[in-house]
Enzyme design. Structure first.
Site, mmCIF file in Angstrom:
data_model
loop_
_atom_site.group_PDB
_atom_site.id
_atom_site.type_symbol
_atom_site.label_atom_id
_atom_site.label_comp_id
_atom_site.label_asym_id
_atom_site.label_seq_id
_atom_site.Cartn_x
_atom_site.Cartn_y
_atom_site.Cartn_z
ATOM 1 N N LYS A 108 51.764 70.750 78.884
ATOM 2 C CA LYS A 108 50.576 70.358 78.127
ATOM 3 C C LYS A 108 49.873 69.267 78.907
ATOM 4 C CE LYS A 108 48.713 71.577 74.202
ATOM 5 N NZ LYS A 108 48.763 72.896 73.574
HETATM 6 P P1 NAD Z 1 38.726 72.823 68.609
HETATM 7 O O1 NAD Z 1 38.409 71.574 69.329
HETATM 8 O O2 NAD Z 1 38.065 74.082 68.984
HETATM 9 O O3 NAD Z 1 38.500 72.600 67.025
HETATM 10 C C1 NAD Z 1 39.084 71.554 66.318
HETATM 11 C C2 NAD Z 1 38.520 71.527 64.911
HETATM 12 O O4 NAD Z 1 39.181 70.472 64.182
HETATM 13 C C3 NAD Z 1 37.030 71.219 64.838
HETATM 14 O O5 NAD Z 1 36.451 71.939 63.781
HETATM 15 C C4 NAD Z 1 37.003 69.724 64.539
HETATM 16 O O6 NAD Z 1 35.808 69.295 63.905
HETATM 17 C C5 NAD Z 1 38.196 69.622 63.611
HETATM 18 N N1 NAD Z 1 38.714 68.262 63.507
HETATM 19 C C6 NAD Z 1 38.835 67.336 64.487
HETATM 20 N N2 NAD Z 1 39.296 66.189 63.975
HETATM 21 C C7 NAD Z 1 39.488 66.403 62.658
HETATM 22 C C8 NAD Z 1 39.933 65.593 61.582
HETATM 23 N N3 NAD Z 1 40.273 64.295 61.768
HETATM 24 N N4 NAD Z 1 40.025 66.158 60.353
HETATM 25 C C9 NAD Z 1 39.660 67.442 60.166
HETATM 26 N N5 NAD Z 1 39.220 68.242 61.128
HETATM 27 C C10 NAD Z 1 39.134 67.733 62.360
HETATM 28 O O7 NAD Z 1 40.336 72.953 68.704
HETATM 29 P P2 NAD Z 1 41.207 74.287 68.595
HETATM 30 O O8 NAD Z 1 41.347 74.853 69.952
HETATM 31 O O9 NAD Z 1 40.707 75.101 67.475
HETATM 32 O O10 NAD Z 1 42.642 73.658 68.227
HETATM 33 C C11 NAD Z 1 42.986 73.314 66.898
HETATM 34 C C12 NAD Z 1 44.494 73.169 66.792
HETATM 35 O O11 NAD Z 1 45.101 74.413 67.163
HETATM 36 C C13 NAD Z 1 45.127 72.118 67.702
HETATM 37 O O12 NAD Z 1 46.242 71.567 67.040
HETATM 38 C C14 NAD Z 1 45.591 72.925 68.895
HETATM 39 O O13 NAD Z 1 46.660 72.306 69.592
HETATM 40 C C15 NAD Z 1 46.049 74.197 68.198
HETATM 41 N N6 NAD Z 1 46.101 75.380 69.073
HETATM 42 C C16 NAD Z 1 45.001 75.800 69.762
HETATM 43 C C17 NAD Z 1 45.091 76.935 70.555
HETATM 44 C C18 NAD Z 1 43.892 77.489 71.282
HETATM 45 O O14 NAD Z 1 44.032 78.570 71.894
HETATM 46 N N7 NAD Z 1 42.728 76.867 71.228
HETATM 47 C C19 NAD Z 1 46.308 77.616 70.668
HETATM 48 C C20 NAD Z 1 47.408 77.173 69.933
HETATM 49 C C21 NAD Z 1 47.285 76.045 69.144
#
Ligand code: NAD
Length: 418
Positions: A108
């Site tokens: 990561k």
């Molecule tokens: P992203 O940046 O695309 O979206 C994040 C979302 O969370 C946004 O809508 C943002 O406004 C919201 N957010 C941020 N801070 C916040 C808060 N304090 N309270 C509420 N909402 C909040 O991120 P993503 O890629 O969708 O990732 C989201 C989660 O999923 C993370 O934990 C990430 O590790 C996990 N994840 C992502 C992937 C991927 O392929 N992108 C894969 C596995 C896991």
């Protein structure tokens, strides 16, 4: 590395490992090896800001274990990123890849920054400098970054370009999650969210007695949250609330997800959609619904709010959204938890497909990608469910045990160097 244990996120990842590896036949020394990353790099990235000022950002790349293959893991841009959090996420990636049967180790990365505070040009300069700083440890057969919270295909494209410029030729397989025109895979953008939706559907069938009228609330409307919502709606499962960092919207009759996406495109937030009642993120978590999907930050369900949840099931779209204490409370309340290792593995699975397609320079149509993703998600789901029933343990423990067992077995076969 011992001081990593000062981080709540890291000490929790180790505690989970200790719990899950209990009863598995693993040599004690090897257990110690798994408790800490193989390699952790901390870098500082000086960046010239648009106003001429020089600012320095902290960045990290942690490789937890590469027994099964090259390391794989996303890069996060967020103000709360620190070494402990990145190391914890890297450890989880090791077990997640092993559980899904992928030939990857876990890694990561992250930069401590609020990405929305940077201009596009500043973001590019920061990304290029961060990539240059971690260059010694990444490579298409070594460690392959991907998007995570706060990063996206554009940032990944800059990473690929920076790496390629230092090699003197184009190296698309240095990253996954890149746009298709640069050698990305069809479906990678949708993959994590679609995977969460497939698992949610299967879990509803398996663990909730009914299907019609099931309601879902989703925290986070970024990459994971928005594609989860779109797919659930397509499958016929009602999404009644979504939120982002600014707050959320709720409508018990179901939300118009496409309209909300439009509102986000125009205004940057779901709260500008006018078809529902405005709610806070705290209210969303404790909303009366059947399934809650945290898909934003980690550690949002804790001993402070877990007892207030009014759902029957939590599907972990985000990484580590429930603390260990929160998890214990949910178990006592009889709330089923579908763990992140299983629920959000879709992104990692299609990243693997992207890496394979890149190495072969032969690209699959999107229906092949989605069919293969669905197959892999369903077989992993069945594997975890069967093991949890056989051992009479939680799904989280089952997923972790299966992942850890694979890595331990492979390590034993490889032996110890030198
Ligand atoms: P992203 O940046 O695309 O979206 C994040 C979302 O969370 C946004 O809508 C943002 O406004 C919201 N957010 C941020 N801070 C916040 C808060 N304090 N309270 C509420 N909402 C909040 O991120 P993503 O890629 O969708 O990732 C989201 C989660 O999923 C993370 O934990 C990430 O590790 C996990 N994840 C992502 C992937 C991927 O392929 N992108 C894969 C596995 C896991």
């Amino acid at each position: 590395m011992q001081n990593l244990l000062d981080s709540p996120a890291y000490s929790e990842a180790v505690m989970q490992f200790d719990r899950a590896s209990e009863g598995l036949i693993i040599e004690e020394g090897l257990r110690d090896r798994f408790r800490f990353p193989q390699r952790a790099l901390a870098v500082s990235c000086p960046v010239r800001m648009d106003n001429g000022e020089l600012k320095v950002f902290s960045g990290y790349r942690v490789q937890h274990n590469h027994t099964l293959g090259p390391c794989k893991g996303g890069v996060r841009y967020h103000p709360e990123v620190d070494l402990g959090e990145v190391a914890a996420l890297a450890m989880n990636m090791t077990w997640k890849a092993a559980l899904a049967g992928l030939p990857f180790g876990g890694a990561k990365g992250g930069v401590t920054v609020e990405p929305s505070s940077l201009s596009q040009a500043e973001k590019e300069r920061l990304t290029r400098r961060y990539t240059a700083e971690i260059l010694p440890v990444i490579g298409p057969n070594k460690d392959i970054p991907a998007p995570d919270m706060g990063t996206n295909p554009q940032i990944i494209s800059w990473m690929m370009d920076t790496y390629s410029m230092t090699q003197g030729y184009t190296v698309p397989s240095i990253v996954t999650g890149k746009p298709t025109i640069l050698g990305g895979s069809a479906g990678r953008e949708e993959a994590t969210g679609y995977g969460v939706a497939y698992v949610t559907r299967d879990s509803i069938k398996k663990y909730l007695q009914y299907r019609d009228g099931v309601s879902v609330a989703i925290q986070g409307f970024g990459n994971v949250g928005s594609y989860t919502a779109l797919k659930l709606k397509e499958i016929g499962i009602k999404v009644i609330a979504v939120s982002d960092v600014k707050g959320g919207v709720f409508n018990p009759n179901g939300l118009e997800i496409e309209e909300i996406l439009e509102a986000v495109k125009e205004t940057g937030t779901v709260t500008e959609w006018n078809g529902g009642e405005k709610i806070t993120n705290e209210e969303l978590l404790t909303l009366e619904c059947d399934v809650l999907i945290p898909a934003a930050l980690g550690r949002v369900i804790t001993n402070r709010n877990a007892s207030e949840l009014k759902c029957q099931m939590v599907v972990e779209g985000a990484n580590s959204p429930i603390t260990a204490e929160g998890d214990d409370i949910l178990r006592e309340m009889g709330i089923t938890v579908i763990p992140d290792l299983l629920a959000n593995a879709g992104g990692l699975i299609v990243s693997y497909f992207e890496w394979v397609q890149g190495l072969q320079e032969y690209f699959w149509p999107s229906d092949t990608v989605f069919a293969e993703l669905k197959k892999k998600m369903e077989s992993t789901f069945e594997k975890v469910v069967d093991f949890s029933e056989k051992e009479e343990i939680s799904l989280r423990l089952a997923a972790l045990k299966l992942g850890i067992e694979q890595v331990a077995e492979a390590r034993k076969l490889r032996g110890l160097y030198p």
